[in-house]
Design a protein around this motif. Structure first.
Motif, mmCIF file in Angstrom:
data_model
loop_
_atom_site.group_PDB
_atom_site.id
_atom_site.type_symbol
_atom_site.label_atom_id
_atom_site.label_comp_id
_atom_site.label_asym_id
_atom_site.label_seq_id
_atom_site.Cartn_x
_atom_site.Cartn_y
_atom_site.Cartn_z
ATOM 1 N N ALA A 129 0.814 -1.215 0.000
ATOM 2 C CA ALA A 129 0.000 0.000 0.000
ATOM 3 C C ALA A 129 0.847 1.264 0.000
ATOM 4 O O ALA A 129 0.525 2.252 -0.678
ATOM 5 C CB ALA A 129 -0.939 -0.002 1.206
ATOM 6 N N THR A 184 2.121 2.067 -3.329
ATOM 7 C CA THR A 184 1.058 2.262 -4.313
ATOM 8 C C THR A 184 0.400 3.620 -4.147
ATOM 9 O O THR A 184 0.163 4.333 -5.122
ATOM 10 C CB THR A 184 -0.006 1.160 -4.170
ATOM 11 O OG1 THR A 184 0.601 -0.111 -4.376
ATOM 12 C CG2 THR A 184 -1.135 1.350 -5.179
ATOM 13 N N TYR A 185 0.110 3.983 -2.897
ATOM 14 C CA TYR A 185 -0.598 5.226 -2.611
ATOM 15 C C TYR A 185 0.384 6.330 -2.237
ATOM 16 O O TYR A 185 1.378 6.084 -1.560
ATOM 17 C CB TYR A 185 -1.572 5.038 -1.448
ATOM 18 C CG TYR A 185 -2.645 4.000 -1.676
ATOM 19 C CD1 TYR A 185 -3.333 3.932 -2.875
ATOM 20 C CD2 TYR A 185 -2.979 3.093 -0.677
ATOM 21 C CE1 TYR A 185 -4.329 2.990 -3.078
ATOM 22 C CE2 TYR A 185 -3.978 2.142 -0.867
ATOM 23 C CZ TYR A 185 -4.641 2.095 -2.075
ATOM 24 O OH TYR A 185 -5.613 1.164 -2.271
ATOM 25 N N ARG A 236 -2.910 10.555 -0.599
ATOM 26 C CA ARG A 236 -3.998 9.601 -0.853
ATOM 27 C C ARG A 236 -4.289 8.763 0.388
ATOM 28 O O ARG A 236 -5.459 8.515 0.720
ATOM 29 C CB ARG A 236 -3.623 8.693 -2.031
ATOM 30 C CG ARG A 236 -4.655 7.615 -2.365
ATOM 31 C CD ARG A 236 -5.985 8.202 -2.742
ATOM 32 N NE ARG A 236 -6.912 7.181 -3.233
ATOM 33 C CZ ARG A 236 -8.216 7.211 -3.038
ATOM 34 N NH1 ARG A 236 -8.761 8.203 -2.356
ATOM 35 N NH2 ARG A 236 -8.984 6.263 -3.533
ATOM 36 N N ASN A 241 -9.582 4.270 -8.245
ATOM 37 C CA ASN A 241 -8.354 3.519 -7.974
ATOM 38 C C ASN A 241 -8.112 3.497 -6.474
ATOM 39 O O ASN A 241 -8.051 4.542 -5.824
ATOM 40 C CB ASN A 241 -7.149 4.145 -8.668
ATOM 41 C CG ASN A 241 -7.096 3.889 -10.155
ATOM 42 O OD1 ASN A 241 -6.416 4.595 -10.893
ATOM 43 N ND2 ASN A 241 -7.811 2.870 -10.640
ATOM 44 N N GLY A 242 -7.980 2.273 -5.925
ATOM 45 C CA GLY A 242 -7.649 2.124 -4.516
ATOM 46 C C GLY A 242 -8.681 2.694 -3.582
ATOM 47 O O GLY A 242 -8.350 3.187 -2.503
ATOM 48 N N SER A 243 -9.957 2.609 -3.940
ATOM 49 C CA SER A 243 -11.018 3.208 -3.141
ATOM 50 C C SER A 243 -11.576 2.213 -2.130
ATOM 51 O O SER A 243 -11.655 1.007 -2.390
ATOM 52 C CB SER A 243 -12.143 3.696 -4.057
ATOM 53 O OG SER A 243 -13.221 4.201 -3.303
ATOM 54 N N GLU A 268 -11.010 -2.039 -11.020
ATOM 55 C CA GLU A 268 -9.676 -1.521 -10.681
ATOM 56 C C GLU A 268 -8.792 -1.592 -11.921
ATOM 57 O O GLU A 268 -8.384 -2.663 -12.335
ATOM 58 C CB GLU A 268 -9.049 -2.335 -9.552
ATOM 59 C CG GLU A 268 -9.338 -1.806 -8.165
ATOM 60 C CD GLU A 268 -8.739 -0.445 -7.889
ATOM 61 O OE1 GLU A 268 -7.978 0.068 -8.745
ATOM 62 O OE2 GLU A 268 -9.025 0.111 -6.828
ATOM 63 N N HIS A 328 -5.861 -0.094 -12.153
ATOM 64 C CA HIS A 328 -4.459 0.037 -11.779
ATOM 65 C C HIS A 328 -4.002 -1.243 -11.085
ATOM 66 O O HIS A 328 -4.536 -1.606 -10.020
ATOM 67 C CB HIS A 328 -4.258 1.242 -10.863
ATOM 68 C CG HIS A 328 -2.821 1.601 -10.636
ATOM 69 N ND1 HIS A 328 -2.047 0.985 -9.683
ATOM 70 C CD2 HIS A 328 -2.015 2.502 -11.258
ATOM 71 C CE1 HIS A 328 -0.830 1.498 -9.706
ATOM 72 N NE2 HIS A 328 -0.780 2.420 -10.653
ATOM 73 N N CYS A 381 -3.085 -1.075 -7.271
ATOM 74 C CA CYS A 381 -4.273 -0.811 -6.455
ATOM 75 C C CYS A 381 -5.117 -2.071 -6.343
ATOM 76 O O CYS A 381 -5.685 -2.367 -5.278
ATOM 77 C CB CYS A 381 -5.095 0.320 -7.064
ATOM 78 S SG CYS A 381 -4.354 1.957 -6.904
ATOM 79 N N GLN A 432 -5.053 7.093 -10.360
ATOM 80 C CA GLN A 432 -3.610 7.229 -10.209
ATOM 81 C C GLN A 432 -2.992 8.103 -11.292
ATOM 82 O O GLN A 432 -1.950 8.725 -11.076
ATOM 83 C CB GLN A 432 -2.944 5.845 -10.235
ATOM 84 C CG GLN A 432 -3.310 4.929 -9.077
ATOM 85 C CD GLN A 432 -2.650 5.308 -7.776
ATOM 86 O OE1 GLN A 432 -3.146 6.170 -7.046
ATOM 87 N NE2 GLN A 432 -1.544 4.680 -7.461
#
Length: 694
Positions: free
Chosen positions: A372, A375-376, A380, A412-414, A433, A435, A438, A484
């Motif tokens: 994570a 990625t974030y 974010r 993305n990544g929500s 997704e 990404h 994510c 992203q």
């Protein structure tokens, strides 16, 4: 983002790039020297040459060094490493140095330095060598070893630009043993803090859905210390009420650039600090200062205002900020307790941890094991934990999603798919997704919260989605929306394109949330940010116009009209009221969307100066539920704007950051005309800014 292939035409290269708005790959022509021009345009190092204190203290340090060598009866031979514009070399020459050799590896800047040096009358005293310092040879490039070294090879981490290697090589190969170096020493300081906001930039808080159900982070993420990288930011803009100082500042490293104490490529310092506050150790603030002369009488400090030696006379900097490091050990401390802080550095970077006893001090540099943190972004992660934002989305879900609704979440990544699925609904939840990283993180979240039977993760690009992925018609399409690839707030309108690409899978009256994106602008006076694009002109008595010319020429070719910046870190005052520029209805079919051109005049209050425009986007979910990337409070003309902590806004700086005051200009109708054009079929939003006084 760019992939160059061999096909060329008319000195251009055919390249592929992601359209940030549509999310699709596109092919376009770019000049063969585009990247080269971009490198030149960025070589201004933001506001460095506008850093008056830096310039003056380097001048003062050189003055001391030259005087010492003169008093010792020695000829003054100066080596300037990474000369850039030649400013420091000209300072040395003006102070009476007998010879100055300046090396600069970036050829366009070396050529520029030669012109600047000649125009200022120092061509006979200064020799510019277009090489790296590590490639210099005594007897070829330099006739003999220098006895004064001046260089600026520092970044926010102090050593991140290779200062240790640069100094070590120069001391060994290019300088005499009793040389003077400017600066002489770098001191590094840390301070432990407790802060919910700081913690959210590194760890996700548990998410309470309804008082009964909680979405939690995977154990791997809870146990992960995060990415072993600094979080650089303007600490002065972090409100004091947002953190508690657990300790006073403490020096943890001293880098002796003179060579008396060897510079180590790997070093560990374990310091004991007494806690003056209580709470979890959420972050470690870091900054440094420089001793510009051998007697440490001239100090250049990068400390934040509460720890600065002269807080009322601080220099704003964007090239040397402060940084936050996140400890890998989760530790809660009490006032009066003694805690070990483990401080480590290699040749280029730093990392820190905390422990209550030496035996528990980790030896190896930890890395992100959960995925994570790599990625974030920091912002974010903070956004995902923001309680206000979470509450808004829970209200949106409660208002719009029925018990049996089938929901498609696109971002993305929500955490939205988890928020929907963790409720008591019986409908299906799909999470698109696009990404890959994510998708990996979200798969861990879904498994950890035992939601595999409720959430179907679609780890694909939208064009690859089939009926096997979405088996039932979707009643609600929901997005934050965050992607992203987005750089500017309105790039997240990519949600519209992805949602409409899945029209065949939507029920006839499917709800699209958010349904509207609104784009806003406000005229502002940026307190300091204007310096990153402003001409230098005369700097400490030296004419740097040649530098301005080369930067301007290349910036015109590669710079965007609007660029992203986190404006909570860069204060600005409203010079007039804001206005909506564009309203995009995302409930409409994309195929029916027409080109839109809007022009708005942003009025300026006569008494308020202005040097730019700030832009942001709002996403409207209906029923008063709005997610904004802009101000956190209503804008008041003549007052500072309080911006969202978790997003970057759009920034337009007036040409050469000219500052206009309508009262002084005598213009009773002072305004900036903003024209925006949106071409939906191409996924293109462009701007034009026309001040009334231009």
């Amino acid at each position: 983002m760019l992939r160059v292939i061999s096909y060329s035409k008319k000195m251009s290269t055919f390249v592929s790039q992601v359209n940030r708005i549509t999310g699709k790959m596109e092919w376009c022509f770019r000049d063969d020297d585009y990247d080269f021009k971009q490198e030149i345009a960025r070589s201004s190092y933001a506001d460095m040459l506008h850093d008056t204190e830096r310039n003056q203290l380097y001048y003062a340090g050189l003055k001391v060094a030259v005087a010492k060598k003169r008093a010792a009866g020695e000829p003054v031979r100066v080596l300037d490493i990474g000369t850039g514009t030649g400013l420091l070399s000209m300072m040395a020459a003006s102070l009476g140095a007998d010879s100055v050799h300046a090396c600069e590896a970036f050829t366009p800047m070396a050529d520029c330095a030669k012109k600047i040096i000649a125009e200022n009358g120092f061509a006979a005293q200064i020799k510019v060598i277009p090489k790296r310092s590590t490639d210099l040879v005594i007897g070829e490039d330099l006739p003999e070893r220098a006895n004064i070294l001046v260089t600026e090879v520092f970044d926010t981490e102090l050593i991140g630009e290779g200062a240790i290697g640069t100094y070590t090589h120069a001391l060994r190969e290019l300088l005499v043993k009793d040389c003077i170096v400017v600066p002489s020493v770098g001191n590094m300081y840390i301070q432990l803090v407790s802060s919910k906001l700081v913690r959210r930039w590194n760890q996700l808080d548990d998410l309470d859905i309804d008082g009964k159900t909680t979405v939690t982070s995977p154990l791997a993420m809870k146990r992960c210390g995060g990415a072993p990288a600094l979080h650089d930011l303007q600490l002065d803009q972090l409100p004091l009420e947002k953190f508690t100082r657990l300790t006073p500042p403490k020096r943890v490293f001293r880098f002796d650039f003179t060579g008396v104490t060897p510079l180590l490529e790997d070093e560990t310092s374990i310091v004991t600090m007494e806690m003056e506050g209580s709470g979890p150790v959420d972050g470690i603030f870091m900054w440094w200062d420089l001793e510009m002369d051998p007697n440490a009488e001239i100090i250049l400090s990068c400390a934040p205002n509460w720890a600065h030696p002269t807080p009322r006379n601080m220099q704003w900097r964007d090239h040397w900020m402060q940084a936050i490091y996140y400890p890998y050990t989760h530790l809660t401390v009490a006032r009066g307790e003694m805690v070990k802080v483990i401080c480590k550095h290699d040749e280029y970077s730093l990392w820190f941890d905390v422990a209550k006893d030496k035996e528990n001090c980790p030896e190896d540099r930890p890395i992100c094991t959960c995925g994570a943190h790599i990625t974030y972004s920091r912002s974010r992660l903070g956004m995902l934990s923001d309680p206000d934002r979470r509450q808004t989305f829970l209200q949106i879900i409660k208002k719009n999603i029925k018990q049996d609704s089938n929901v498609l979440c696109i971002s993305n990544g929500s955490l939205l798919p988890l928020m929907v699925a963790a409720g008591q609904g019986t409908g299906l939840v799909y999470a698109l997704e696009t990404h890959p990283m994510c998708a990996r993180v979200m798969r861990d979240f879904i498994a950890h919260n035992n939601l595999q039977d409720r959430v179907t993760l679609i780890d694909k690009q939208v064009e690859d989605v089939t009926e096997a992925d979405i088996t039932d018609k979707v009643d609600v399409v929901l997005g934050e929306p965050i992607f992203q690839t987005a750089q500017l707030p309105w790039d997240n309108i990519c949600f519209w394109y992805l949602a409409r690409a899945l029209d065949p899978y939507l029920a006839p009256r499917a709800a699209i949330l958010p349904g509207n994106m609104r784009l806003y602008a406000v005229p502002v006076e940026y307190e300091h940010l204007w310096k990153i694009r402003a001409d230098v002109g005369i700097c400490e008595g030296f004419n740097l116009q040649q530098f301005d010319n080369i930067i301007q020429l290349n910036s015109e070719s590669v710079d965007e009209t609007v660029e992203p910046h986190p404006l909570w870190e860069y204060p600005c005052t409203a010079s007039g009221p804001g206005a909506m520029l564009l309203n995009v209805d995302m409930t409409r079919a994309l195929a029916d969307a027409q080109d839109v051109e809007e022009t708005v005049a942003l009025s300026l209050l006569r008494s308020e100066p202005c040097n730019g425009v700030a832009l942001w986007a709002e996403f409207d979910f209906g029923d008063g539920h709005v997610i904004s990337t802009g101000p956190r409070e209503p804008i008041r003309t003549g007052h500072k704007i309080t911006w969202d902590y978790y997003t970057r806004q759009g920034v337009h700086l007036l040409y050469n950051s000219r500052r206009i005051n309508c009262l002084q200009s005598g213009d009773d109708n002072c305004h900036i005309t903003v024209s925006v054009k949106f071409v939906p079929q191409k996924g293109d939003i462009s701007f034009k800014f026309s001040p009334s006084w231009s």
